[in-house]
Every structure is written in structure tokens, then in C-alpha cells.
Design a protein around this motif. Structure first.
Motif, PDB file in Angstrom:
ATOM      1  N   TYR A   9      12.237  35.312  50.875  1.00 21.10           N
ATOM      2  CA  TYR A   9      11.917  35.336  49.455  1.00 21.10           C
ATOM      3  C   TYR A   9      11.155  36.624  49.218  1.00 21.10           C
ATOM      4  N   SER A  10      11.418  37.292  48.096  1.00 19.06           N
ATOM      5  CA  SER A  10      10.626  38.470  47.754  1.00 19.06           C
ATOM      6  C   SER A  10      10.580  38.634  46.248  1.00 19.06           C
ATOM      7  N   GLN A  11       9.612  39.423  45.810  1.00 18.75           N
ATOM      8  CA  GLN A  11       9.522  39.784  44.403  1.00 18.75           C
ATOM      9  C   GLN A  11      10.209  41.130  44.215  1.00 18.75           C
ATOM     10  N   ARG A  12      10.794  41.301  43.052  1.00 17.04           N
ATOM     11  CA  ARG A  12      11.386  42.590  42.724  1.00 17.04           C
ATOM     12  C   ARG A  12      10.255  43.546  42.369  1.00 17.04           C
ATOM     13  N   ASN A  13      10.321  44.744  42.922  1.00 19.13           N
ATOM     14  CA  ASN A  13       9.366  45.785  42.590  1.00 19.13           C
ATOM     15  C   ASN A  13       9.802  46.401  41.266  1.00 19.13           C
ATOM     16  N   PRO A  14       9.084  46.149  40.170  1.00 16.41           N
ATOM     17  CA  PRO A  14       9.534  46.627  38.857  1.00 16.41           C
ATOM     18  C   PRO A  14       9.507  48.150  38.705  1.00 16.41           C
ATOM     19  N   SER A  15       8.816  48.837  39.596  1.00 18.58           N
ATOM     20  CA  SER A  15       8.771  50.297  39.492  1.00 18.58           C
ATOM     21  C   SER A  15      10.006  50.956  40.108  1.00 18.58           C
ATOM     22  N   GLU A  16      10.857  50.171  40.752  1.00 17.15           N
ATOM     23  CA  GLU A  16      12.088  50.684  41.352  1.00 17.15           C
ATOM     24  C   GLU A  16      13.294  50.222  40.535  1.00 17.15           C
ATOM     25  N   SER A  17      14.234  51.128  40.313  1.00 14.90           N
ATOM     26  CA  SER A  17      15.436  50.741  39.573  1.00 14.90           C
ATOM     27  C   SER A  17      16.317  49.858  40.457  1.00 14.90           C
ATOM     28  N   LEU A  18      17.073  48.977  39.802  1.00 11.34           N
ATOM     29  CA  LEU A  18      17.937  48.059  40.532  1.00 11.34           C
ATOM     30  C   LEU A  18      19.231  47.864  39.764  1.00 11.34           C
ATOM     31  N   ASP A  19      20.325  48.205  40.400  1.00 11.10           N
ATOM     32  CA  ASP A  19      21.663  47.925  39.883  1.00 11.10           C
ATOM     33  C   ASP A  19      22.216  46.818  40.772  1.00 11.10           C
ATOM     34  N   SER A  20      22.199  45.580  40.272  1.00 11.91           N
ATOM     35  CA  SER A  20      22.568  44.445  41.119  1.00 11.91           C
ATOM     36  C   SER A  20      24.023  44.504  41.565  1.00 11.91           C
ATOM     37  N   GLN A  21      24.900  45.048  40.745  1.00 14.52           N
ATOM     38  CA  GLN A  21      26.302  45.148  41.153  1.00 14.52           C
ATOM     39  C   GLN A  21      26.460  46.143  42.310  1.00 14.52           C
ATOM     40  N   GLU A  22      25.773  47.259  42.212  1.00  9.81           N
ATOM     41  CA  GLU A  22      25.797  48.249  43.302  1.00  9.81           C
ATOM     42  C   GLU A  22      25.186  47.658  44.572  1.00  9.81           C
ATOM     43  N   LEU A  23      24.094  46.913  44.401  1.00 10.13           N
ATOM     44  CA  LEU A  23      23.431  46.276  45.539  1.00 10.13           C
ATOM     45  C   LEU A  23      24.374  45.322  46.263  1.00 10.13           C
ATOM     46  N   ILE A  24      25.044  44.452  45.517  1.00 14.30           N
ATOM     47  CA  ILE A  24      25.913  43.466  46.161  1.00 14.30           C
ATOM     48  C   ILE A  24      27.120  44.131  46.805  1.00 14.30           C
ATOM     49  N   GLU A  25      27.658  45.166  46.192  1.00 18.34           N
ATOM     50  CA  GLU A  25      28.789  45.879  46.799  1.00 18.34           C
ATOM     51  C   GLU A  25      28.383  46.518  48.119  1.00 18.34           C
ATOM     52  N   THR A  26      27.184  47.090  48.169  1.00 18.70           N
ATOM     53  CA  THR A  26      26.681  47.680  49.416  1.00 18.70           C
ATOM     54  C   THR A  26      26.475  46.598  50.462  1.00 18.70           C
ATOM     55  N   CYS A  27      25.873  45.466  50.054  1.00 22.50           N
ATOM     56  CA  CYS A  27      25.679  44.340  50.984  1.00 22.50           C
ATOM     57  C   CYS A  27      27.009  43.887  51.559  1.00 22.50           C
ATOM     58  N   GLN A  28      27.985  43.704  50.708  1.00 20.84           N
ATOM     59  CA  GLN A  28      29.290  43.213  51.151  1.00 20.84           C
ATOM     60  C   GLN A  28      29.941  44.173  52.140  1.00 20.84           C
ATOM     61  N   ARG A  29      29.901  45.440  51.829  1.00 21.25           N
ATOM     62  CA  ARG A  29      30.514  46.448  52.701  1.00 21.25           C
ATOM     63  C   ARG A  29      29.820  46.499  54.065  1.00 21.25           C
ATOM     64  N   ASN A  30      28.492  46.555  54.053  1.00 19.13           N
ATOM     65  CA  ASN A  30      27.743  46.651  55.309  1.00 19.13           C
ATOM     66  C   ASN A  30      27.807  45.355  56.115  1.00 19.13           C
ATOM     67  N   ASN A  31      27.698  44.230  55.438  1.00 18.25           N
ATOM     68  CA  ASN A  31      27.698  42.941  56.136  1.00 18.25           C
ATOM     69  C   ASN A  31      29.036  42.661  56.804  1.00 18.25           C
ATOM     70  N   LYS A  32      30.104  43.053  56.158  1.00 19.96           N
ATOM     71  CA  LYS A  32      31.439  42.843  56.737  1.00 19.96           C
ATOM     72  C   LYS A  32      31.535  43.515  58.102  1.00 19.96           C
ATOM     73  N   ARG A  33      31.028  44.741  58.186  1.00 21.57           N
ATOM     74  CA  ARG A  33      31.079  45.495  59.445  1.00 21.57           C
ATOM     75  C   ARG A  33      30.280  44.817  60.551  1.00 21.57           C
ATOM     76  N   MET A  34      29.196  44.120  60.170  1.00 23.65           N
ATOM     77  CA  MET A  34      28.306  43.517  61.166  1.00 23.65           C
ATOM     78  C   MET A  34      28.548  42.012  61.320  1.00 23.65           C
TER      79      MET A  34
END
Length: 145
Positions: A9-34
Motif C-alpha cells: 500500500y502506498s500514498q501517491r506523491n502529489p508533487s510527482e506527475s502520474l499518467d496512469s495509462q502510461e504506468l500500466i503499459e510500462t508495468c505490463q511490458r516489464n512484468n511480461k518479461r519477468m
């Protein structure tokens, strides 16, 4: 290879930008490899994620996440051996928001829809995430492994 399941569990750091679609695409790509699978719930303020896979790969990913400036106050809720994956066909599923249906799912298992990471029952939390994945699947960003 031993199968491991980690929940944090974590809190989102509001001072950092977040594009959730970009985040999930990166997760999917990296996780598939591992050969990692799991699910991420993001309500706009907090992240709740389950990661499943080999012990070394899960540990490495968790340490990378813990250094990610988009997260703050990260709390490891559980890390355990698992007999099988809960999300075997997803390199990472994403559920965003907290609409009435999601709220109803949380209230099935908890007295409130707010998660207290210091007192939450991890088994119930995994049940919530499984229910979200089944009942709200059309709203997921899912990459089937």
C-alpha cells in the motif's frame, strides 16, 4: 522457482506527475518479461498492488517501486509463498477510482471503504481485489499474459 505473492500500500506523491495509462503499459511490458502477474488498484490518492511471481523478481520489483518518487509512505502488507497465482493471466490489471460498485465491494469485507494499512486483513484485501477484477472487469486496463 518458488511462487511469491507480495501486497503493498502506498500514498501517491502529489508533487510527482502520474499518467496512469502510461504506468500500466510500462508495468505490463516489464512484468511480461519477468513472468510477473498482479493487479493495481489506484483510487487517486493511494495505490494498492498485488505482485505475483518468482521470489527474486517480486523482490526486485518491490525495491524498484519503493524508490519510485510517485509513491510515498509505502507499507509492505504481506510477502508470502503462494501455491498458485490469483491473477495468472494478467501481466498487470488496473482498477481506478472508487465508484458505488467498488465501494460496495469494499464494504462487503470492511466496515469502511477507506483502507487502514496498519490494521487491514490482507486475506480480505485480496478478496476485495479479486472481486474488483471479476465484477468490474470491463473497466480494467488488462493485458492478458
Amino acid at each position: 522457482m518458488n511462487l511469491t505473492r507480495l501486497v503493498y500500500y502506498s500514498q501517491r506523491n502529489p508533487s510527482e506527475s502520474l499518467d496512469s495509462q502510461e504506468l500500466i503499459e510500462t508495468c505490463q511490458r516489464n512484468n511480461k518479461r519477468m513472468n510477473l502477474t498482479g493487479m493495481l488498484h489506484y483510487n487517486g490518492d493511494h495505490f494498492l498492488q498485488v505482485i505475483e511471481g518468482g521470489r527474486v523478481e517480486v523482490s526486485a520489483l518491490y525495491h524498484r517501486i519503493s524508490r519510485d518518487p510517485r509513491h510515498s509512505n509505502i507499507i509492505l502488507l504481506s510477502c508470502m509463498d503462494a501455491r498458485e497465482r490469483i491473477f495468472p493471466t494478467w501481466s498487470m490489471g488496473l482498477h481506478q477510482g472508487m465508484d458505488d460498485r467498488a465501494q460496495g465491494i469494499y464494504l462487503r469485507y470492511f466496515s469502511t471503504d477507506e483502507i487502514n494499512p496498519e490494521t487491514v486483513n490482507v486475506d480480505s484485501l485480496l478478496d476485495v481485489l479479486q472481486d474488483l477484477s471479476v465484477e468490474l472487469s470491463p473497466r480494467f486496463s488488462v493485458d492478458r499474459a
